[in-house]
Design a protein around this motif. Sequence first.
Motif, mmCIF file in Angstrom:
data_model
loop_
_atom_site.group_PDB
_atom_site.id
_atom_site.type_symbol
_atom_site.label_atom_id
_atom_site.label_comp_id
_atom_site.label_asym_id
_atom_site.label_seq_id
_atom_site.Cartn_x
_atom_site.Cartn_y
_atom_site.Cartn_z
ATOM 1 N N ARG A 547 0.643 -1.182 -0.031
ATOM 2 C CA ARG A 547 0.000 -0.173 -0.055
ATOM 3 C C ARG A 547 0.908 1.366 0.034
ATOM 4 O O ARG A 547 0.424 2.381 -0.558
ATOM 5 N N ASP A 548 2.059 1.469 0.542
ATOM 6 C CA ASP A 548 2.976 2.307 0.602
ATOM 7 C C ASP A 548 4.547 1.710 0.726
ATOM 8 O O ASP A 548 4.535 0.649 1.018
ATOM 9 N N ASN A 550 6.382 2.558 3.296
ATOM 10 C CA ASN A 550 6.618 1.978 4.642
ATOM 11 C C ASN A 550 6.305 0.481 5.062
ATOM 12 O O ASN A 550 6.944 -0.145 5.734
ATOM 13 N N THR A 551 5.247 0.065 4.203
ATOM 14 C CA THR A 551 4.578 -0.965 4.607
ATOM 15 C C THR A 551 5.635 -2.307 3.882
ATOM 16 O O THR A 551 5.857 -3.188 4.591
ATOM 17 N N THR A 571 7.468 0.165 -3.781
ATOM 18 C CA THR A 571 6.419 -0.500 -2.859
ATOM 19 C C THR A 571 6.256 -1.842 -3.495
ATOM 20 O O THR A 571 5.108 -2.503 -2.982
#
Length: 595
Positions: A547-548, A550-551, A571
């Motif tokens: 989803r981004d 960071n994930t 991503t």
Amino acid sequence: MPTLQDALWNLIVDDLRYRLRFLLPGSKVTRKADFVDGIKTALEGPGLLKALNDLDETGRLAVCEAVHSDDKRHHPIRFHSKYGRDAVFFVKREDSSRYPSYQTPENSTRLNLFFYCDGIRESPVVPSDLAARLRSLLPKPPEASVPCIPEPAAEADVTVRHTEFEALAELGALLRLAAMGKLGFSEKTGVPAKNSLAAIRESLIGGDWFPPEVAFIADAKPWDQEIGSIKPVGWTRLLHAAGLITMNGSKSAITAQGRKAMVNPPWEVIESIWRKWTTNKEYDEFNRIDIIKGQSVKGALTARVARRSALLEALGKCPAEAWISFDAFSHFMRADGLIFEVTHDPWKLYIGDRQYGAMGYSGYGAWNVLQDRYMLCVFMEYAATLGLFDIAYRPPGRTRPVDQWGMDDYLWLSRYDGLQAFRINPLGAYVLGGGKAPFTPSRPLAQTRLRVLGNRTIQVAAGSLSPAERMQLETWAEAVGGNDYRLDESHALEAIEAGHDPDSFASFLEERDEQPLPETVVAFLRLARADGEAVRQAGNAILFECRDANTAEMILKRKELSGLCLRAGDTTLAVREEAMAKFRKQVRLLGLGIR
């Protein structure tokens, strides 16, 4: 198996009376026990030899065959096939109107003194104790043998094809054709796609058994009967059943086994193909007799491996390098007891109409209709295609007429009906012998002479390129005019990616050039191998979009996941297929789901 006493007591008095008349003419006995004792006493004493001598030659042969067989029975089909005549158990008489059938006690012959029905099988049997005494009086009959004939002459409508050289050359050409994606076929039926037939025919050195103008009818109507393709179907089925070719979507492909086959001696590959074909359960040769309907009904056809086993046993008794009439071979199989069945229930097979054309009617589904057609197909479409048999044949026409309802609309029952004779050639002897004996091709496979130059040009110095040779050159080089080719980097890389071996191509050139290969060519092939294998496919991976960023970073930082995935973008993560289960489990432990 009954004893003589048991067999006699199982008969009615009329049967006993007419048997006793042959042994004791004018006997006045009336009781069944007296009939039994009289016949038994005579056949256990000197009367046995007299009864045997009173038989005609055919009758003595029938007794001789039975008592020296394993089951002690008379087999009418086997006997007729071996001797060309029938043993007579009953004769018609003018005064035999007492019963509707002439097979009555009063019409019985002396042969019934030796044969009895045991109620288990239809064929009569010689009682065990009687058979033991008869074996000492009768010599063992000669074994059935396969008669040989001179090589058939090639006449106006008869073609004689020597197939060994053709098959050895065609094998490599067709494997290369499959590797190029040009040998499309149905994996279910093994029949080549229509858009592949032209390329397959061009790869066959001698072409199909029949030229296109004979095999096909221009503007054919639905009722027209075409021979169609034979060798293309045989080759495609054989190669697929052996696991050498497959389909990848709409294009053909060569398997890992197929790539190995391309560098192995072709006769060893052919031996392996035949061995795998004889045990394959995927394709049934009889399906190619497409005029006979009802084959797809459950339980209609017998196990194909059992049919092939009987055929292989019979071929094992045939002399190699001798011409054999097909009809004589068929008679030999029956004479030697090598019987097989094509169908469990002939009523399920039919021609034209399920009711009127059923094979179950007397004489309709006979050996010459079913078993002969099966063997004709095996010989012509598979054994000869693979180079095991040389064959003499003519167009089918009405060469093997079938007197059966529904055949009025057809010229022939099978496209193979014109096969007249065959010869197990040296390659066939090698293959049928399990590849145990050494084999040398009857003539060199390389007939064309090449000249390989230092500038990587390949010239045809003598002869003409076969389809297989031309395809081999076009795999590695580009045509530069006439019969000249030049080794090309892009062609070489594509060849190596498709699984072709540079060493095999170098051997191909060396076999056809009297001079050693120029060092520039050797260096070219060495470099082509190195560059062609510079990048190797290590496996398949699945891409996941997070989803981004960071994930994605959170997943990558987890110790248990770091070795299961790689970043393929800010991503995007790449996960190997075999690690999917572990990856999914660890991601869930992070409180994340995968959709």
